[in-house]
Design a protein around this motif. Sequence first.
Motif, PDB file in Angstrom:
ATOM      1  N   LEU A 506      -8.420   1.922   7.780  1.00 37.37           N
ATOM      2  CA  LEU A 506      -7.123   2.233   7.182  1.00 37.37           C
ATOM      3  C   LEU A 506      -5.984   1.698   8.053  1.00 37.37           C
ATOM      4  O   LEU A 506      -5.010   1.149   7.545  1.00 37.37           O
ATOM      5  N   GLN A 507      -6.098   1.851   9.364  1.00 32.35           N
ATOM      6  CA  GLN A 507      -5.054   1.343  10.251  1.00 32.35           C
ATOM      7  C   GLN A 507      -4.932  -0.176  10.128  1.00 32.35           C
ATOM      8  O   GLN A 507      -3.822  -0.720  10.081  1.00 32.35           O
ATOM      9  N   SER A 508      -6.062  -0.842  10.023  1.00 31.32           N
ATOM     10  CA  SER A 508      -6.039  -2.301   9.882  1.00 31.32           C
ATOM     11  C   SER A 508      -5.397  -2.719   8.564  1.00 31.32           C
ATOM     12  O   SER A 508      -4.557  -3.632   8.525  1.00 31.32           O
ATOM     13  N   GLU A 509      -5.778  -2.033   7.485  1.00 28.31           N
ATOM     14  CA  GLU A 509      -5.207  -2.355   6.178  1.00 28.31           C
ATOM     15  C   GLU A 509      -3.708  -2.021   6.144  1.00 28.31           C
ATOM     16  O   GLU A 509      -2.913  -2.741   5.527  1.00 28.31           O
ATOM     17  N   MET A 510      -3.309  -0.956   6.804  1.00 31.11           N
ATOM     18  CA  MET A 510      -1.901  -0.590   6.832  1.00 31.11           C
ATOM     19  C   MET A 510      -1.085  -1.633   7.599  1.00 31.11           C
ATOM     20  O   MET A 510       0.039  -1.983   7.200  1.00 31.11           O
ATOM     21  N   ARG A 511      -1.637  -2.134   8.695  1.00 34.62           N
ATOM     22  CA  ARG A 511      -0.940  -3.203   9.426  1.00 34.62           C
ATOM     23  C   ARG A 511      -0.768  -4.430   8.538  1.00 34.62           C
ATOM     24  O   ARG A 511       0.295  -5.055   8.512  1.00 34.62           O
ATOM     25  N   THR A 512      -1.829  -4.749   7.824  1.00 37.76           N
ATOM     26  CA  THR A 512      -1.750  -5.889   6.914  1.00 37.76           C
ATOM     27  C   THR A 512      -0.682  -5.663   5.856  1.00 37.76           C
ATOM     28  O   THR A 512       0.108  -6.563   5.542  1.00 37.76           O
ATOM     29  N   TYR A 513      -0.651  -4.465   5.314  1.00 36.93           N
ATOM     30  CA  TYR A 513       0.338  -4.146   4.279  1.00 36.93           C
ATOM     31  C   TYR A 513       1.764  -4.261   4.818  1.00 36.93           C
ATOM     32  O   TYR A 513       2.649  -4.831   4.166  1.00 36.93           O
ATOM     33  N   LEU A 514       1.994  -3.720   5.999  1.00 35.57           N
ATOM     34  CA  LEU A 514       3.342  -3.764   6.560  1.00 35.57           C
ATOM     35  C   LEU A 514       3.776  -5.196   6.870  1.00 35.57           C
ATOM     36  O   LEU A 514       4.961  -5.539   6.713  1.00 35.57           O
ATOM     37  N   GLU A 515       2.822  -6.028   7.289  1.00 34.72           N
ATOM     38  CA  GLU A 515       3.147  -7.438   7.525  1.00 34.72           C
ATOM     39  C   GLU A 515       3.509  -8.135   6.223  1.00 34.72           C
ATOM     40  O   GLU A 515       4.464  -8.915   6.161  1.00 34.72           O
ATOM     41  N   ILE A 516       2.747  -7.862   5.174  1.00 34.02           N
ATOM     42  CA  ILE A 516       3.042  -8.465   3.868  1.00 34.02           C
ATOM     43  C   ILE A 516       4.374  -7.961   3.344  1.00 34.02           C
ATOM     44  O   ILE A 516       5.159  -8.710   2.752  1.00 34.02           O
ATOM     45  N   LYS A 517       4.630  -6.676   3.581  1.00 29.30           N
ATOM     46  CA  LYS A 517       5.879  -6.086   3.112  1.00 29.30           C
ATOM     47  C   LYS A 517       7.085  -6.778   3.740  1.00 29.30           C
ATOM     48  O   LYS A 517       8.110  -6.996   3.078  1.00 29.30           O
ATOM     49  N   LYS A 518       6.977  -7.163   5.001  1.00 27.22           N
ATOM     50  CA  LYS A 518       8.076  -7.848   5.674  1.00 27.22           C
ATOM     51  C   LYS A 518       8.335  -9.225   5.068  1.00 27.22           C
ATOM     52  O   LYS A 518       9.464  -9.705   5.031  1.00 27.22           O
ATOM     53  N   LYS A 519       7.279  -9.866   4.604  1.00 29.93           N
ATOM     54  CA  LYS A 519       7.386 -11.236   4.081  1.00 29.93           C
ATOM     55  C   LYS A 519       7.413 -11.265   2.561  1.00 29.93           C
ATOM     56  O   LYS A 519       7.108 -12.277   1.935  1.00 29.93           O
ATOM     57  N   GLU A 520       7.768 -10.136   1.957  1.00 28.35           N
ATOM     58  CA  GLU A 520       7.718 -10.017   0.505  1.00 28.35           C
ATOM     59  C   GLU A 520       8.709 -10.948  -0.182  1.00 28.35           C
ATOM     60  O   GLU A 520       8.390 -11.554  -1.216  1.00 28.35           O
ATOM     61  N   LYS A 521       9.885 -11.105   0.397  1.00 23.07           N
ATOM     62  CA  LYS A 521      10.898 -11.947  -0.225  1.00 23.07           C
ATOM     63  C   LYS A 521      10.456 -13.409  -0.200  1.00 23.07           C
ATOM     64  O   LYS A 521       9.957 -13.913   0.791  1.00 23.07           O
ATOM     65  N   GLY A 522      10.692 -14.057  -1.326  1.00 22.28           N
ATOM     66  CA  GLY A 522      10.353 -15.471  -1.421  1.00 22.28           C
ATOM     67  C   GLY A 522       8.958 -15.738  -1.917  1.00 22.28           C
ATOM     68  O   GLY A 522       8.598 -16.900  -2.149  1.00 22.28           O
ATOM     69  N   ASN A 523       8.141 -14.717  -2.097  1.00 19.49           N
ATOM     70  CA  ASN A 523       6.779 -14.895  -2.599  1.00 19.49           C
ATOM     71  C   ASN A 523       6.703 -14.527  -4.072  1.00 19.49           C
ATOM     72  O   ASN A 523       7.563 -13.818  -4.600  1.00 19.49           O
ATOM     73  N   ASP A 524       5.679 -15.016  -4.695  1.00 16.13           N
ATOM     74  CA  ASP A 524       5.465 -14.761  -6.118  1.00 16.13           C
ATOM     75  C   ASP A 524       5.247 -13.262  -6.341  1.00 16.13           C
ATOM     76  O   ASP A 524       4.300 -12.679  -5.786  1.00 16.13           O
ATOM     77  N   PRO A 525       6.099 -12.602  -7.123  1.00 23.36           N
ATOM     78  CA  PRO A 525       5.964 -11.149  -7.327  1.00 23.36           C
ATOM     79  C   PRO A 525       4.607 -10.755  -7.896  1.00 23.36           C
ATOM     80  O   PRO A 525       4.032  -9.746  -7.500  1.00 23.36           O
ATOM     81  N   GLU A 526       4.118 -11.553  -8.838  1.00 25.21           N
ATOM     82  CA  GLU A 526       2.838 -11.208  -9.451  1.00 25.21           C
ATOM     83  C   GLU A 526       1.704 -11.282  -8.431  1.00 25.21           C
ATOM     84  O   GLU A 526       0.829 -10.418  -8.379  1.00 25.21           O
TER      85      GLU A 526
END
Length: 1292
Positions: A506-526
Amino acid sequence: MDESALQLVAKIGTQLRRQTRPNKDFIVKSLREAAVAFAELEQPSGTKKLEATRKLEAAINPLKETIVNGLLRHKDKDVRLLVAICATEIMRLMAPEPPFEDRDLRDVFRLLVSVFAELDDTSSSLFSKRAKIVEIVAKLKCCVIMLDIDCDDVVLDMFNTFFSVVRDHHQQTLIKDILSIMAEILNEEASHPLLDVVFHNLVKEGTDTASASSQLAVSVIQTCAEKLEPLVCGFLTSCILDRDAVGSELKEFYHEIIFKIFECAPQMLLTVIPNLTQELLTDQVDVRIKAVKLIGKLFTLPEHHISQKYHDLFIEFLKRFSDKSVEVRVSALQCAKVCYVTNPSGEESQKLLSSLEGRLLDFDDRVRTQAVTVTCDLAMSNLRYIPPKLISQTTERLRDKKIPIRKMALQKLMEVYRFYCNKCSEGYIAISDHFEQIPCKILMLCYDKDCKEFRSQNMELVLAEDLFPAVLSMEERTRHWIHLFSVFTPLQLKALNAILSQKQRLQSEMRTYLEIKKKEKGNDPEDMQKRYKILFLKMAVSFPDPSQAEECFHKLNQMKANNIFNSLALLLDESRDARTTRDKFLHIIGEKHQHFEFLQTLSSKCSYNIFSSEHVRCILDILSSNTLGNKHLQASCVRLLLAISSFFPTLLRGSETQLQMLLQGSNPINLSLIEVLAQAGKHISVNLSEIKPFLERVCLEGTRPQAKYAVSAIAALFDTSKQLSSLCKKLVEALHSEQNIPTVLQSLGCLAQHSVSTFESHDGMITPYIYQNIFQVDSSDSKNSFNDASGCSNSCKLKIYGLKTLVKSFLPHGGTRIKRQVNELWDILSTMLQKGETVDGITSCESDKTCQPCIRLAAAKSVLRLSRKWDFHISPRIFRFTISMAKDDSPLVRRLFLDKTHKLLRGYAIPSRYACAFALATSDCLKDLQDDSFKYMTEFIKDYSREAQAHQISGAQEGLMTSFPAYIVVFLIHLLAHDKGFPHEDCQDEEIYAQFCYPLFVLLRDLVNASDVDGPRGIVKDSVLYLIFIFRAIKNAEDAIDVDKTPRLHLLADIGYSFVMLTNHNGLSSSDGPGQILLPSSLYKSNSRRLARSCFDEYFVRRVVHIFKANISLLSSTLPKRGQKCQENSTNSNVIKGNIGISTGHRRKRALSPSVSGSDRNGASKKSEISLGKELVSSCDSVATKSSLDDQNVKRKNDSLMENVNVNRSIDEEHSNHPSTYKITCNSSVDVQVVRLETDSGETLTDGLLAESPKQNKRKKASVDTSVSEVLDMNDDAVARRTRRQKKLKYV
């Protein structure tokens, strides 16, 4: 005597007598003056007493007449009080003679009682005057006069009045005066009505008034014990023996009365207490309950020693713990705590605990619940005296059949453990193993499948938040964890690892999620939503309610709350204090947040709250200071550190210097820390120049386990290509100079797994040396000796170590490409499996022949390990020899081989066909081996059936049945057909065939009886159908190894078919069966020559089956037979504990056991299929047979050959223990053969050579392309047909 006062009294009396209707003020004024005057008067004394008395009486008479004739009945309170004062003064002065007539005394006493009723008003200015009246009355002892003038009602009223007005805050002098009055009356004439009043107030509870009146009643009983005893004993005895005959309402409270009296005056009840035994034996449940409660309370009075004085009563009380009434047993348990606490070290208390222990296994839920509660309360009352066995029995209630009891036991035991931890920190008690067993047993709840509250998702929160007291220091927590690791069983450690693994994921997946969340802008929403959905699905699995958690994750993702995401990132930072960071996070969101509960749980799971960097520092401090003083605890300390580094290696950051100092220290236990370094090497920073020489020295001079981890540490810490190359050169030099060869061989094998290129660059100096200088030497050649307790010679050990090195060199980590030939290794393994020697022509001396079982076992285990990646290269001959280890002459070889096979199959690390060993071993002559074989086979069928059904339901393996455990029948039949013990073709004895087919019968029986799998008929129906189709397919095929063995195959198929059909499973149709049956082409081929299928008729086959069924009940009492070799007595189980060696005899004959010996049986093909998404089954280059339940109605097909079919299956390696999976491609020619095999990393395997392919695929999901051939039964004409089907298999 004061004459003036006397004259004043006379004057006042005269004046009042003259007034016909005096007003209140006049009366009050006059009586006050009289009261003052009376206070100055004393009783006459001296020589003129008689004359003075007459004079006093004359002066008092006018006032006395006034009082009697009117003032006694005055309504005003003030007047009545003054009248009472004057009346008592008159009685005082005229004592001992009553100054009033009997008819007037009644009114006087009534007046006094009415004044006594005002004593509860202590704030009144008149209170002291009322108290004075009581004092005078008490001193005069005049109340006994009421008994003489028949004023019993006034006496009763006075008793009630005193009990009603007495208060705790009254002066003791007043209470003593009241007690004196009441005691004087009772001692003069005790009566049942007065006793009832005393008893009523004795049992009164709840208020301040009740407390004072109860205490007054106690004082009355104590003061008048001798006088009241007959009445008390008579009343209580009547209540005990015949309660219904007692008229008093107090009979409902006699148990409370007994206890109260026993507290204050136990000598009064010497004749009453023994009668309580009758109540314990009465048929009335309510009476037994009250008696138990009473006796339990009596035992709480330690100064009376009732359990010793009334031993018979105590014994009968203990029997109530096993009373037939549940309510009585519960009541007895409720009394146990208070009884035990009074004297925890006494003999009676130990008997009490024994009775309590028995109730932990009571058949009633309420009793077991109460027993757990009482035991835990007792433990917290006195940790030192509670027996360890009782705590152990209580922890077993965590496995109770009732979920509420398990929940309650968890709650109470957690309270006990926290209390125990606090006491340990205070120095009251030392850390104790039996209390440390509480968390161990709590971890076992993770295996509870009935209650979702006990799943690992919830147990993580228990360990993180509820295990230790919140105020317990980190040092104390660490010490408890160290002791826990000293008592953990493998299952408990597995449960903890599962929790830690879940938390880490869970900690690993949460880190991944937070990293993706930071780079959310500019990526395909779908695309982002898809990625989010996958992440949320994975993280939600860690929550008790995954569906709800997933929904909350989506809502959280939609929130514009950067502070929450930033706080979550801080929680994932191992360098921060977990508790402080989480408290700040919860404060930020606030309890009113709509998702507070979810975020509270999420923050706990993200935090390092089970283990943190502080734990690591404490562990290293303890090891550095060597304060444990116990090697066992030191080893536990290292195991704890290993567990932490396995899942959270970054927690070692900041402790590198201390770790390095320990590694280079003199304590032998410190060398175990090398494994920690190997696990955390990639995540920490150490001084490379200082640590490298130490690690290289361990690789050369340490033990084999140390060398293994030292190589891993070097590979993790350093640039592999450079540092491992330098190490490899030193190892080769040491090998050729014969320095510590076992350790050097271990280091080389591990090095080969980490760096294939490094090993292959020096392979010319390693492999030849092993072949020539280790394998090709006899026992007369001397080798450097080394210590080992296995019993094998040095030469034998070196051969085994050399073999392990070669095997590891072909099992690289991460699926690295291998260019070396593997064929020579197969030849060595084949020789080892057959002869227990490494090279043909090398003859061992007689003493060294005892080492041959060691070599055979090592070779068999090597084949098992190699089957993970090289199963398609394992020839049928080697497979047969490997399975034959289940029948080896050495009991220890059989035991170790079966255990190893079971372990690997449980982990889905090897192909399922190796489970054939369990079937062969079910007729072992050793009872424990036989039992374990049955157990292993049952577990295999259950586990693999459930997994196969899960894939079938999800559609992942639709049409593919090789993953079902029933498919191993294909291999077992071929093994039996090639067995040297197969009955001669001229044999017509059905019993001999029944004995031989015993492994097949046992396997089939377990397959069709696997009714514990989910679903109403579920896998049972599938197994029966698949078995029928398998037998039909085998009947339509011939032996690919030896065509002359084909009749044997057909006979075994007929016997198996008959056995399955006789199980009488109804409602099966061909439409329910698989579309085709895949048979391994290395064992079977199409029956193109239309060979005869069997030389026996159907009656013979049925007779064989019936013989087995008729004698199946003898399995537990009849010993097995294996040919002619089992005449000696069975070897005892203790042989298993000795060295590997040839047993004194072969296994004995069993009525129904096959005479199976090592024969020319053939196994799987050179290609493989994946079973259950985790293993490779050698049937990819295979014969596929379409079969029908009706052989006579098969339509001939015009197409003799069809196009190839690829079966692509996708496996998530994240959930698989299989190190690599393969893509297998076959040509479309009729003669099926392996053309190309590709691994997921782009390797191509051709004829045993693993070469590089330009194709690269580094995805975590591997693809398997399986080509199969089909044989269609068309009126006994077999036509080969090639098919290719495309399927996707996703491991669930």
